[in-house]
Motif scaffolding. Sequence first.
Motif, PDB file in Angstrom:
ATOM      1  N   THR A  12       9.232  36.514  73.524  1.00 13.65           N
ATOM      2  CA  THR A  12      10.589  37.039  73.727  1.00 13.65           C
ATOM      3  C   THR A  12      10.888  38.149  72.736  1.00 13.65           C
ATOM      4  OG1 THR A  12      11.305  34.851  74.486  1.00 13.65           O
ATOM      5  CG2 THR A  12      13.026  36.413  73.858  1.00 13.65           C
ATOM      6  N   TRP A  13      10.498  37.926  71.493  1.00 12.48           N
ATOM      7  CA  TRP A  13      10.728  38.935  70.452  1.00 12.48           C
ATOM      8  C   TRP A  13       9.972  40.221  70.783  1.00 12.48           C
ATOM      9  CZ3 TRP A  13       8.019  41.783  66.817  1.00 12.48           C
ATOM     10  CH2 TRP A  13       8.777  42.341  65.787  1.00 12.48           C
ATOM     11  N   ARG A  14       8.728  40.084  71.221  1.00 11.61           N
ATOM     12  CA  ARG A  14       7.928  41.260  71.581  1.00 11.61           C
ATOM     13  C   ARG A  14       8.592  42.035  72.722  1.00 11.61           C
ATOM     14  NH1 ARG A  14       1.693  40.452  73.197  1.00 11.61           N
ATOM     15  NH2 ARG A  14       1.148  41.562  71.271  1.00 11.61           N
ATOM     16  N   ARG A  15       9.094  41.322  73.702  1.00 10.81           N
ATOM     17  CA  ARG A  15       9.734  41.979  74.834  1.00 10.81           C
ATOM     18  C   ARG A  15      10.991  42.727  74.396  1.00 10.81           C
ATOM     19  NH1 ARG A  15       9.612  37.966  77.711  1.00 10.81           N
ATOM     20  NH2 ARG A  15      11.723  37.128  77.400  1.00 10.81           N
ATOM     21  N   LYS A  16      11.779  42.107  73.539  1.00 12.10           N
ATOM     22  CA  LYS A  16      12.992  42.767  73.047  1.00 12.10           C
ATOM     23  C   LYS A  16      12.665  44.003  72.223  1.00 12.10           C
ATOM     24  CE  LYS A  16      16.241  38.898  73.039  1.00 12.10           C
ATOM     25  NZ  LYS A  16      17.276  39.616  73.832  1.00 12.10           N
ATOM     26  N   GLN A  17      11.591  43.940  71.427  1.00 13.78           N
ATOM     27  CA  GLN A  17      11.192  45.105  70.648  1.00 13.78           C
ATOM     28  C   GLN A  17      10.782  46.254  71.556  1.00 13.78           C
ATOM     29  OE1 GLN A  17      11.305  45.406  67.119  1.00 13.78           O
ATOM     30  NE2 GLN A  17      12.562  43.618  67.506  1.00 13.78           N
ATOM     31  N   GLY A  18      10.071  45.926  72.620  1.00 14.20           N
ATOM     32  CA  GLY A  18       9.682  46.950  73.582  1.00 14.20           C
ATOM     33  C   GLY A  18      10.871  47.581  74.256  1.00 14.20           C
TER      34      GLY A  18
END
Length: 340
Positions: free
Chosen positions: A329-335
Amino acid sequence: MSHDTLSDVLRTVRLRSSMFFDLACGGQWLAQAPGSRDIAAMVMPEVDQVIDYHVVTRGECWIAVQGEPPLRMREGDIIILPQGDPHVVSSAPGLRADPGADWTREMQLHNRPFRVAQERMPIPGPPSCGGEPGKDYEVSTSLICGFIGCDRRPFNPLLATLPRLLHLPASAGTTWGAQFAQLAASESGSRRPGSEALLERLSEMMFVDAIRRHIDEMPDASTGWLAGLRDRFVGRALSLLHENPAADWSIDELGNQVGLSRSALHERFVALVGLPPIQYLAQWRMQLAARMLRESQSSVLSIALRSGYDSEAAFGRAFKRMVGMPPATWRRKQGQSVAA
């Protein structure tokens, strides 16, 4: 120290910089800056923490942060505000702008460099000229102002240990800071192709030099991460943890390698750094993992193993506990943030 821990941290928290504006000031003047968090989305939207800095390239001025005495700056001096505090740079101490002035909106409407030249007070800030339209005020003070960005989350051990103001006097000798002040004046004035990119890289070197000078000047009784870095035993422990963060470290093994008992190392590490060695390692692993999640296409399992965890589930629990959301989830939000 076999491992350069400070360089490791600076690389991992993605230190980078942005030149933003010049100030050419005359008469009675001030430039009042809000906290960097209030303008971060405008000046460096891709970073967590924005650090202001000012270089006096001509004349002298004063800088004031709320709760701190005004500091006089002379030609060649550099001031850095690691915590991004609101501050005022002015021709004399004690000046304040109109509380209703919104210079951030005007900043977006003006090209660089900005000229601040005012014989009456108050003025709203850097991009506002005030006075009579078209009047050419005599410049008495010139500054280069910029921003340095880095990651604050999940874990940046350096930021919390830096003071609100870092002052690099020009009289301190031939350091990167002094050289940067000279180059900033030259490059800003010449406006040659590539000047802005050159100054951005040099400002990062200036910032590292400022930290090293700060370490050298810290009193012996200082505490914090930088004090731990300077300590014979804690510095060695930090070096070992950063050199091989995925290793299965225990306080006993760490103590054996630095030459202290587990209790002595624990006590010394906590006194200086503020948390136990293994807890520090766990938080640093999360910073490393966050960078890999952001910058690579590796699977979460691969990143978990490279971060010292035996399973994706164990890593996911640790990451969520510290960051507040699962790694994917964190990776997706960073993207999404980068795309925006």
